[in-house]
Design a protein around this motif. Structure first.
Motif, short mmCIF file in Angstrom:
data_model
loop_
_atom_site.label_atom_id
_atom_site.label_comp_id
_atom_site.label_asym_id
_atom_site.label_seq_id
_atom_site.Cartn_x
_atom_site.Cartn_y
_atom_site.Cartn_z
N GLU A 1 0.85 -1.19 0.00
CA GLU A 1 0.00 0.00 0.00
C GLU A 1 0.88 1.24 0.00
N VAL A 2 0.46 2.24 -0.75
CA VAL A 2 1.19 3.51 -0.76
C VAL A 2 0.21 4.64 -0.44
N PRO A 3 -0.06 4.82 0.86
CA PRO A 3 -1.02 5.84 1.25
C PRO A 3 -0.55 7.23 0.81
N GLY A 4 -1.48 8.06 0.36
CA GLY A 4 -1.12 9.42 -0.02
C GLY A 4 -0.71 9.56 -1.47
N VAL A 5 -0.57 8.42 -2.19
CA VAL A 5 -0.22 8.49 -3.61
C VAL A 5 -1.35 7.84 -4.41
N THR A 6 -1.97 8.62 -5.29
CA THR A 6 -3.06 8.04 -6.06
C THR A 6 -2.51 7.15 -7.17
N VAL A 7 -3.36 6.22 -7.61
CA VAL A 7 -3.00 5.31 -8.71
C VAL A 7 -2.57 6.12 -9.92
N SER A 8 -3.33 7.16 -10.22
CA SER A 8 -3.05 7.98 -11.39
C SER A 8 -1.67 8.64 -11.30
N ASN A 9 -1.34 9.23 -10.14
CA ASN A 9 -0.03 9.85 -9.95
C ASN A 9 1.09 8.82 -9.97
N PHE A 10 0.83 7.70 -9.31
CA PHE A 10 1.82 6.63 -9.26
C PHE A 10 2.18 6.15 -10.66
N LEU A 11 1.15 5.91 -11.47
CA LEU A 11 1.39 5.37 -12.82
C LEU A 11 2.18 6.37 -13.68
N ARG A 12 1.81 7.66 -13.56
CA ARG A 12 2.49 8.67 -14.38
C ARG A 12 3.95 8.83 -13.93
N THR A 13 4.16 8.81 -12.61
CA THR A 13 5.52 8.92 -12.08
C THR A 13 6.36 7.71 -12.51
#
Ligand code: ATP
Ligand code: MG
Length: 253
Positions: free
Chosen positions: A96-108
């Motif tokens: 789990e990565v609280p505070g990071v949205t799926v959308s942001n995570f994928l783009r990063t």
């Protein structure tokens, strides 16, 4: 064509009492682009350890042996460099990565792997398309990574990453575990799409032959006590399902 080559790999882990315990005891495996290799084997035989060692998890120490990607020393690369070189791991227990949205995570992740940010317009479309193909509701994109996701949702999210990051080699660690029958098919189709689109070589760790009906392996490796005990074609998987691992574990003892 690319080749991921693992030669006589020995890996140990630091136990809680500060000792080094050898888990991998000489793994040799060659994976070419476009090939699917299934790894099956009893609990605790070191399958996830192999997956983490390829990805570069700091908990595991490679004591000897080599991993090369088209002759390049993978073990000399950082985790990021491995991802940029085209290695991908779908974890057995996604974190789990609280505070990071799926959308942001994928783009990063995409930006880190490609070395440049994806073009916004096409990227958004691509993410939406891939999520739709995996039957993930659009609102998932705005949720924190894996936070409160069901087991099956976590697995879909792993394959969503595979589809978007387009790795050269993907290690899928029990991507089938905990999936309902429909999800198993949907996720398998996602793996096959990614495989075909990018000629990805896949190392598929699984306990069950069910997923192998969807993702056809070219080779099956039986993993016992930290190494490959036997190799064969798809028929070996059926034989294991029927007979279990007795004849290997007896031999290992
Ligand atoms: N920190 C640790 N301390 C002691 N033993 C460890 C540690 N980390 C891993 N191990 C051991 O390493 C062995 C291999 O674990 P690994 O997770 O690679 O097995 P696996 O083949 O993936 O099993 P499963 O099919 O259950 O997922 C296990 O016996 C495990 O207990
Ligand atoms: Mg495991």
């Amino acid at each position: 064509m690319s080749t991921l080559e693992i030669r006589d790999l020995h890996v140990s882990v630091a136990t809680d009492d500060g000792e080094e315990k050898e888990i991998l005891k000489g793994v040799t495996l060659t994976l070419n682009s476009g090939e699917t290799h299934a790894i099956m084997g009893p609990n605790g035989s070191g399958k996830s350890t192999l997956a983490y060692s390829i990805a570069g998890h700091p908990k595991y120490t490679v004591t000897s042996g080599t991993i090369t990607l088209d002759g390049e020393d993978v073990l000399a690369m950082s985790v990021d460099e491995r991802a940029r070189a085209g290695l991908f791991l779908a974890m057995q227990y996604p974190v789990e990565v609280p505070g990071v949205t799926v959308s942001n995570f994928l783009r990063t992740a995409k930006t880190a792997v490609d070395g440049e940010a994806p073009k916004l317009r096409t990227w958004v479309k691509e993410v939406k398309g891939a999520m739709n193909d995996l039957r993930m509701k659009p609102e998932f994109a705005e949720r924190d990574v894996n936070a409160g996701f069901s087991g099956g949702e976590k697995k879909r999210h792993e394959i969503l990453q595979m589809e978007l990051l387009k790795p050269r080699f993907a290690v899928l660690d029990e991507t089938d575990s905990g999936l309902d029958v429909d999800a198993l098919r949907i996720v398998s189709e996602g793996v096959n799409r990614a495989k075909e689109a990018n000629d990805t070589g896949v190392l598929l760790i699984t306990h069950y032959t069910r997923i192998l009906n969807y993702i056809k392996p070219d080779f099956v490796h039986v993993f016992v006590d930290g190494k490959v005990a036997e190799e064969g074609g798809p028929e070996l998987a059926n034989q294991l399902e029927a007979e279990g691992y007795d004849r290997f574990t007896q031999a290992a003892v």
